[in-house]
Design a protein around this motif. Sequence first.
Motif, PDB file in Angstrom:
ATOM      1  N   UNK A  32      -6.995  31.690  70.650  1.00  0.00           N
ATOM      2  CA  UNK A  32      -6.576  31.756  69.248  1.00  0.00           C
ATOM      3  C   UNK A  32      -7.189  30.573  68.504  1.00  0.00           C
ATOM      4  N   UNK A  33      -8.055  30.834  67.542  1.00  0.00           N
ATOM      5  CA  UNK A  33      -8.763  29.717  66.882  1.00  0.00           C
ATOM      6  C   UNK A  33      -7.814  28.702  66.239  1.00  0.00           C
ATOM      7  N   UNK A  34      -6.728  29.198  65.561  1.00  0.00           N
ATOM      8  CA  UNK A  34      -5.886  28.238  64.842  1.00  0.00           C
ATOM      9  C   UNK A  34      -5.108  27.364  65.818  1.00  0.00           C
ATOM     10  N   UNK A  35      -4.763  27.922  67.005  1.00  0.00           N
ATOM     11  CA  UNK A  35      -4.057  27.115  67.996  1.00  0.00           C
ATOM     12  C   UNK A  35      -4.997  26.114  68.649  1.00  0.00           C
ATOM     13  N   UNK A  36      -6.271  26.575  68.820  1.00  0.00           N
ATOM     14  CA  UNK A  36      -7.230  25.680  69.450  1.00  0.00           C
ATOM     15  C   UNK A  36      -7.440  24.444  68.572  1.00  0.00           C
ATOM     16  N   UNK A  37      -7.421  24.635  67.282  1.00  0.00           N
ATOM     17  CA  UNK A  37      -7.567  23.491  66.373  1.00  0.00           C
ATOM     18  C   UNK A  37      -6.406  22.525  66.553  1.00  0.00           C
ATOM     19  N   UNK A 291       6.110  30.904  67.865  1.00  0.00           N
ATOM     20  CA  UNK A 291       5.972  30.262  69.168  1.00  0.00           C
ATOM     21  C   UNK A 291       5.793  28.748  69.050  1.00  0.00           C
ATOM     22  N   UNK A 292       5.208  28.279  67.940  1.00  0.00           N
ATOM     23  CA  UNK A 292       5.047  26.827  67.839  1.00  0.00           C
ATOM     24  C   UNK A 292       6.405  26.143  67.761  1.00  0.00           C
ATOM     25  N   UNK A 293       7.390  26.813  67.149  1.00  0.00           N
ATOM     26  CA  UNK A 293       8.733  26.232  67.092  1.00  0.00           C
ATOM     27  C   UNK A 293       9.325  26.140  68.498  1.00  0.00           C
ATOM     28  N   UNK A 294       9.097  27.210  69.285  1.00  0.00           N
ATOM     29  CA  UNK A 294       9.601  27.218  70.660  1.00  0.00           C
ATOM     30  C   UNK A 294       8.973  26.078  71.449  1.00  0.00           C
ATOM     31  N   UNK A 295       7.654  25.924  71.295  1.00  0.00           N
ATOM     32  CA  UNK A 295       6.940  24.871  72.034  1.00  0.00           C
ATOM     33  C   UNK A 295       7.473  23.494  71.651  1.00  0.00           C
ATOM     34  N   UNK A 296       7.628  23.271  70.351  1.00  0.00           N
ATOM     35  CA  UNK A 296       8.107  21.971  69.893  1.00  0.00           C
ATOM     36  C   UNK A 296       9.518  21.716  70.414  1.00  0.00           C
ATOM     37  N   UNK A 297      10.382  22.744  70.315  1.00  0.00           N
ATOM     38  CA  UNK A 297      11.758  22.576  70.788  1.00  0.00           C
ATOM     39  C   UNK A 297      11.772  22.244  72.268  1.00  0.00           C
ATOM     40  N   UNK A 365       5.736  14.543  72.889  1.00  0.00           N
ATOM     41  CA  UNK A 365       6.437  15.483  72.014  1.00  0.00           C
ATOM     42  C   UNK A 365       6.130  15.191  70.549  1.00  0.00           C
ATOM     43  N   UNK A 366       6.096  13.907  70.197  1.00  0.00           N
ATOM     44  CA  UNK A 366       5.794  13.542  68.813  1.00  0.00           C
ATOM     45  C   UNK A 366       4.404  14.021  68.411  1.00  0.00           C
ATOM     46  N   UNK A 367       3.426  13.771  69.303  1.00  0.00           N
ATOM     47  CA  UNK A 367       2.049  14.167  68.990  1.00  0.00           C
ATOM     48  C   UNK A 367       1.954  15.680  68.829  1.00  0.00           C
ATOM     49  N   UNK A 368       2.663  16.394  69.715  1.00  0.00           N
ATOM     50  CA  UNK A 368       2.634  17.852  69.672  1.00  0.00           C
ATOM     51  C   UNK A 368       3.257  18.365  68.370  1.00  0.00           C
ATOM     52  N   UNK A 372       1.428  20.636  65.558  1.00  0.00           N
ATOM     53  CA  UNK A 372       1.772  22.049  65.411  1.00  0.00           C
ATOM     54  C   UNK A 372       2.661  22.346  64.218  1.00  0.00           C
ATOM     55  N   UNK A 373       3.376  21.340  63.731  1.00  0.00           N
ATOM     56  CA  UNK A 373       4.272  21.603  62.607  1.00  0.00           C
ATOM     57  C   UNK A 373       3.653  21.030  61.341  1.00  0.00           C
ATOM     58  N   UNK A 374       3.096  21.877  60.501  1.00  0.00           N
ATOM     59  CA  UNK A 374       2.400  21.363  59.319  1.00  0.00           C
ATOM     60  C   UNK A 374       3.319  20.581  58.388  1.00  0.00           C
TER      61      UNK A 374
END
Lengths: 378, 325
Positions: A32-37, A291-297, A365-368, A372-374
């Motif tokens: 997924x290009x946007x996730x790869x970024x 899914x980004x919310x799940x990952x961050x959580x 976690x902070x970096x992630x 991922x969270x704009x």
Amino acid sequence: MTSFKFVLLWSDALFFLLIAAVIAGGVWSRRQPHLRANWRKVGQNRVAMGSAAVLAVFFAIAFIDSLHYRPQLPNVDQGEVRYSTEVLSALDALLMPMRTQTEKTYSAPLATHLFAKETLDDAGRDYPPLRYPGTHVFGTDKVGQDVLYLTLKSIRTALLIGTLTTLIMLPAAIGLGLLAGYVGGWVDDVIQYLYTTLNSIPGVLLIAASVLMMQVVIDTHPEWFATSAERADARLLALCAILGITSWTGLCRLLRGETLKLRELEYVQAARALGVSSARILWRHILPNVMHIVLIAMVMDFSGLVLAEAVLSYVGIGVDPNTISFGTMINTARMELAREPMVWWSLAAAFIFMFVLVLAANLFADALRDAFDPRASR
Amino acid sequence: MLAYLIRRLLYALPILIGVNVITFALFFIVNTPDDMARMQLGVKRVTPEAIEKWKAERGYDKPLFWNTQASGAGQVAETIFFDKSVKMFALDFGRADDGRDIAREITQRMGPSLAVAVPVFALGLFTAISFALLLVYFRATYLDFAGVVLCVAMMSVSGLFYIIGGQWLVSKIWHLVPISGYAEGLSAAKFIILPVIISVLAGIGSSARWYRTIFLEEYTRDYVRTARAKGLSERFVLFRHVLRNALIPILTGAVVVIPTLFMGSLLIEAFFGIPGLGSYTIDAINAQDFAVVRAMVFIGSALYIVGLLLTDISYTLVDPRIRLS
């Protein structure tokens, strides 16, 4: 002792499943290009990659420690092959000298003699020499076990609690959160009622009550478990499930809110107008976008859960007292600072390892989250 | 306003009933009273008479929901559910395993819990806000960076470390205050001061960092730019504009925990020997006294619901744009 019997504990299976899921998720997000970024942003963060390296070491140790087996007992008569009831792991095999080279009682880090004077046969009272002088990097504890070995074994417990809890609660949190946000109406009301009710019970008390009840169930059904390792494992998993029940509400609420927002967006409206079924919209259009919310959580909860394990085990409502964990280590060493002269190395080792693990997890976690969270980017 | 309050209280009722049903299911259906008796009396070699006696002493010998042997209202009233769960709504918690009245014990232990929890709450909020304000004042400098690193490091230290380390340093090495204990009245101060400081220290990392984010978010607002454009000094903008607006989410967010302060802190009270509700709960957990744990779960949830209500009210008080309807 050449032969052994492979043992797959439930927690091992789930841990392997988790690692497989992480790898699969990594492969999927590469496409997924946007996730790869986003991942590239994490990769460019030096602190994040440093803490990721530390975490990788911890996970590698936990992985080796999850390969369990039962060694073969020495053949007394030429009959059937018998296996020990003691369940060992590959880490135990690697650390064989550390595990078996025990002393009589306390010894300071890298000491050559025991910590307390004893009456010796020949020369009155003196510090008796150690059986394995200079080999115990973090000293030995009250029953003479190597402290470094105990801390390395604690890592698996800490990581399991930190990851499996989220893994167990994930299906419920995602399913109910999406359903409440997408369907709305009375379904939303019921789900909101459910999590408000669970949320209103103070977490520690709900955990305490559930663990007490689970203890009664386990104690009244000894026939369910073949070995003590299996019983301890069941208790560990039950603890994860209980922690999951008390912590899924936060993620569920977040997902509900996000789904409410996504439902009104044009692309979902368009899909609905084209006659795509609700299940397919949820699966194809909404789930990937939350899914980004799940990952961050998941990564944000990790450090809190590791710390919570220590506290709960300390209070007596955590893992089985026979399971080696940071909490049980601290619990057995609780009075050692009050001794004269004091014994500090057990506590120090447990706290240092825990601090390094949690600090790395927090920084990662902070970096992630930043990547991922704009909205959180500052 | 009054109508809104009444409606909110009516909403709270089903939640409280739900909590009650969950705890009842947990304590009586997952494990039958027989299991509990066997557990308490030792798993092996228990005579059925001993189990019956244990159950009768605690009132667990009745049917769960429906008593077919009683008549009239007794069919509902003479059951475990009515005895142990419904009566909680009337604040009748029954007796602990050692025979003492739980409600009485709770009122006695509330004082010591509050004596620790209230200073911790007030002092913690004050220090965290001040620290966050300091970081924001020096934002985007090395001081800010070092402060954030300090916050993350403090968050990563186990709470047990603060307690064990603090007790060891202050009480054992420096001999400043007693290690543990409690006294009534003003002499309680010397017992309370260390637990308060340790709790504040343990909590400051995460809250200061969170408040810093709120402050920084406030800085991006238009009114801040306007204030600067008017030529106001940076300090004036921070204290008169940013601080006052950022305090709204901070204080309203803190309101929810105020009622739960009654419950005390399990860990702190256990370590410092403070005879509050937290140590009461821990003792009950260790003694497997189910009646006490059940009562504490009920009280805790009720207080949490009160906290949610207070949060809603405080929102309307500080922000006139929000109307309750």
